[in-house]
Design an enzyme around this catalytic site. Structure first.
Site, PDB file in Angstrom:
ATOM      1  N   TYR A  50      51.307  13.034  73.934  1.00 17.45           N
ATOM      2  CA  TYR A  50      50.476  12.188  74.795  1.00 17.45           C
ATOM      3  C   TYR A  50      51.341  11.463  75.824  1.00 17.45           C
ATOM      4  O   TYR A  50      51.078  11.521  77.031  1.00 17.45           O
ATOM      5  CB  TYR A  50      49.707  11.179  73.945  1.00 17.45           C
ATOM      6  CG  TYR A  50      48.941  10.166  74.769  1.00 17.45           C
ATOM      7  CD1 TYR A  50      47.714  10.486  75.332  1.00 17.45           C
ATOM      8  CD2 TYR A  50      49.451   8.886  74.989  1.00 17.45           C
ATOM      9  CE1 TYR A  50      47.010   9.564  76.096  1.00 17.45           C
ATOM     10  CE2 TYR A  50      48.750   7.954  75.747  1.00 17.45           C
ATOM     11  CZ  TYR A  50      47.530   8.299  76.292  1.00 17.45           C
ATOM     12  OH  TYR A  50      46.843   7.380  77.061  1.00 17.45           O
ATOM     13  N   LYS A 109      51.664  11.986  79.955  1.00 14.55           N
ATOM     14  CA  LYS A 109      51.385  10.866  80.858  1.00 14.55           C
ATOM     15  C   LYS A 109      52.591  10.570  81.745  1.00 14.55           C
ATOM     16  O   LYS A 109      52.440  10.163  82.910  1.00 14.55           O
ATOM     17  CB  LYS A 109      50.992   9.619  80.063  1.00 14.55           C
ATOM     18  CG  LYS A 109      49.619   9.703  79.419  1.00 14.55           C
ATOM     19  CD  LYS A 109      48.510   9.879  80.453  1.00 14.55           C
ATOM     20  CE  LYS A 109      47.128   9.802  79.817  1.00 14.55           C
ATOM     21  NZ  LYS A 109      46.040  10.072  80.797  1.00 14.55           N
TER      22      LYS A 109
END
Length: 253
Positions: free
Chosen positions: A164, A168
């Site tokens: 994740y 990002k």
């Protein structure tokens, strides 16, 4: 002056807040969702809005050629967005194996949604005939700026999957690259890196979060839309390629 704003992922937590904000501001909003159930729910929720000001396009952005199909849907609606908010994501890719490792397919899937899809959709709209695109905001996370703090979690590996944050971080850099490459077309590209938002965690988690954050609390839902609205306004016309940390100070220490 009313704008046309495309917000991907309108059925999610952030998406619903953003859709509500810009409709209330008088803008025309087009949003996307994956399921028919989500489409019906969104249309029902805003049934009181003039039909020409709110449109829901059902599409699965994980599939190939969906950016082109979404652009075609916009042409059919005779809409040329002034603004794009890349917000769509899928929690399905955050699953881990029993040993806590990320599968190759889930790592790729998270990268697909956070980087490739925003890139493809941005370029499709930029290159569309009669394009009116002027401002783009990518929805990022503090974990694209700093690594996760294990002290926040009871099970850090599973509660804060590594892919994740990596995806990002790539979105943060994509923002810079697109800002440079699209500057000559008069298009501003920025990103908002949000901290944790209340609503999906228990009181114990909120207490731990507060001890690790200068403001002493998580963000509220009513603090989501403001930064995006500012980046899409003429008030920040001199800003591009930047990632705005909206995190209560989380990333400053």
């Amino acid at each position: 002056m009313s704008r046309t704003i495309l917000i991907t992922g309108g059925s999610g937590k952030f998406g619903r807040v953003l859709v509500a904000h810009f409709l209330a501001a008088g803008d025309t909003v087009v949003t996307t969702c994956r399921s028919d159930q989500s489409r019906v729910s969104l249309q029902s929720e805003y049934s009181g809005i003039e039909r020409d000001r709110f449109h829901v396009v059902q599409t699965d952005l994980t599939r190939a050629n969906q950016a082109e199909e979404l652009a075609a849907a916009l042409r059919e609606l005779r809409l040329a967005p002034d603004c794009l908010v890349n917000n769509a994501r899928s929690v399905e890719y955050l699953a881990l194996k029993e040993n806590g490792r990320v599968s190759r397919s889930d790592f790729a899937g998270e990268f697909l949604m956070d980087v490739i899809v925003p890139y493809e959709l941005t370029m499709e709209l930029v290159e569309a005939q009669g394009s009116a695109l002027r401002r783009i905001v990518n929805i990022g996370s503090i974990y694209g700026l700093v690594a996760a703090n294990p002290s926040l979690y009871t099970d850090p590996v599973r509660q804060s999957p590594i892919h994740y944050g990596v995806a990002k971080a790539a979105l943060t850099h994509l923002t810079k690259e697109l800002a440079v490459r699209l500057a000559g077309r008069g298009i501003d590209v920025n990103c908002v890196a949000y901290g944790g938002v209340e609503g999906r965690v228990d009181e114990a988690f909120k207490a731990r979060y507060g001890k690790l954050c200068p403001k002493g609390r998580m963000l509220r839902e009513d603090e989501i839309a403001g930064p995006v609205a500012w980046l899409l306004s003429d008030n920040c016309s001199g800003m591009t390629g930047q990632t705005l940390a909206v995190d209560g100070g989380w990333s400053v220490w």
